[in-house]
Design an enzyme around this catalytic site. Sequence first.
Site, PDB file in Angstrom:
ATOM      1  CB  SER A   1      -0.861  -0.015   1.264  1.00 27.25           C
ATOM      2  OG  SER A   1      -1.464   1.239   1.482  1.00 27.25           O
TER       3      SER A   1
ATOM      4  CE1 TYR B   1      -4.158  -2.299   5.174  1.00 26.17           C
ATOM      5  CE2 TYR B   1      -3.271  -0.306   4.179  1.00 26.17           C
ATOM      6  CZ  TYR B   1      -3.851  -1.552   4.044  1.00 26.17           C
ATOM      7  OH  TYR B   1      -4.124  -2.041   2.796  1.00 26.17           O
TER       8      TYR B   1
ATOM      9  CE  LYS C   1      -1.654  -4.475   3.202  1.00 23.12           C
ATOM     10  NZ  LYS C   1      -1.901  -5.824   2.630  1.00 23.12           N
TER      11      LYS C   1
END
Lengths: 324, 324
Positions: free
Chosen positions: A125, A149, A153
């Site tokens: 991402s 998040y 990632k």
Amino acid sequence: MKVMIVGAAGMLGRKLSARIAVEGIGGQAVDSLVLADVVTPDKPPTRTVVETHAIDLAAPGSAERLVRDRPDLIFHLAAVVSGEAEADLEKGYRVNLDGTRALLEAIRLAGDSGGYCPRVVFTSSLAVFGEPLPDLIEDTFITTPLTSYGTQKAIGELLLSDYSRRGFLDGIALRLPTIVIRPGKPNRAASGFFSSILREPLAGQEAVLPVDVGLRHWFASPRAAVGFLLHAATLDTSLLGARRALTLPGLSATVADEIEALRRAAGDKAVRLIRHPAIERIVAGWPRSFRTERAEALGFRAEASFDEIIRIYVEDDLDAPIAA
Amino acid sequence: MKVMIVGAAGMLGRKLSARIAVEGIGGQAVDSLVLADVVTPDKPPTRTVVETHAIDLAAPGSAERLVRDRPDLIFHLAAVVSGEAEADLEKGYRVNLDGTRALLEAIRLAGDSGGYCPRVVFTSSLAVFGEPLPDLIEDTFITTPLTSYGTQKAIGELLLSDYSRRGFLDGIALRLPTIVIRPGKPNRAASGFFSSILREPLAGQEAVLPVDVGLRHWFASPRAAVGFLLHAATLDTSLLGARRALTLPGLSATVADEIEALRRAAGDKAVRLIRHPAIERIVAGWPRSFRTERAEALGFRAEASFDEIIRIYVEDDLDAPIAA
């Protein structure tokens, strides 16, 4: 060829499995397609043998079970999205870090007896990047996420690169642009409004824009994203060297660009459905534009305009007619 | 002030605890000093209350036990070194990743009832960088390790930054230069020869140089490294922003520079003790030089010459007279 999609019930997973069911992989027929997710994924209409699994990837034994039949190609799309990973720290780390690591470990251990080194395509991402950011982000720019998040990632990318370097698997991590227009219901991704300000007005419904129209960001359609995944599945990974993560090409555009494309596609009436409250969400730290030389040299391509992105949504996902 | 050093039995841990025992931390007295390692650390001579623990950080409950008394300042130096982490994948990941994560999690959970946010100083490494590398590596250069050790350190940096951003702890990760001259026996770090080609000849013994003399790398003395750790302990971390990892200043020098400094300190006879076999180890991918603007602006300083580094070794660590 045996193909597995982990996270097959999500938006991209569904589109990817539907396309593989029709096209195979790079002209090769798929003998078996294993679809796994936390809820049972739908089977696409196909003559290929399709197996579905409702499975918690991070639970003990789950990853081993999935990898036991040694799929040749694994798409790992499963993740708790950004908003949820921020709201629930433990769940985010469990699924996005422990789940990913469990999958890589299961592949390593399945290959212990030799001769197994599957291609693993992992969706990373843009959230691996965090401010301060230059206007144009190069392929060698540092990854310093500002969300859990993004942290998870970035860790996934590191693990994938290390496991690839050691020869346990043949990994490629794709930092997808923000996908617009996501069909269906909003998910808990912080970037959801980029889709909803187009999707809801196209269906004659109101949408809320929580940021300034001048906000610039990096976009691609779901169709382009599925194309990226399929391209990564057959790419000559020796061209990647040891850096297995790629920032993908996208369209650098502002929210105003989105809105003008909406106006061209569905008129002023649609644009008037976008509500713009005075209170702005702070997203100034999001990446605006990238120079994606590596990915472009490897043949990845995205859209060139928001008109094209809207057209793709209308072609691929819009059931109702445009409320123009 | 309660201070804990995890990895206190290692070279830096011993030097750090000895110095804290004498100087305290930034002029503040230390009320209790907890020293933990996989083997029982030695107690430095001091009137401070010193507790020692032989503990496996990654074992269930270990980190919780260490953090129970809520130390105000935690130095996390514990790691399996690069050579060993490469040779034993599972051990490296268990200690360097799981151990670090267990410590951060224990701190988070200890703070659940509020009011606990210790300073955590974590030793990272130049091994977070991997080729292709520019001659001069900027503070915003991407971290793409080429060893499992470097991967584990890069993951530690990411976790530390995320846990700091969320307010569970106040972390700072220091990418130490290669430390020369390490006293004592060689460890299993791949960079060990940088020390041994000086240390052994200074003791009248032979050493093997497995690389070309033109190899350039980034160095600091153990004394500078302890200084970095102590500086990081009291630094105003609000100046770091969300990027909690710093590449530290060092001396950019070649192996030939090392050898010439050895010649000046101990004569040709010492230099002749360096054996240079024809087979070269490939270390072309190691970082050569950095621009460490961030760390310099924050007051971190290293040596300016190899003569200084040798002098510090002679002052701090050399028991026997120089074999000149």
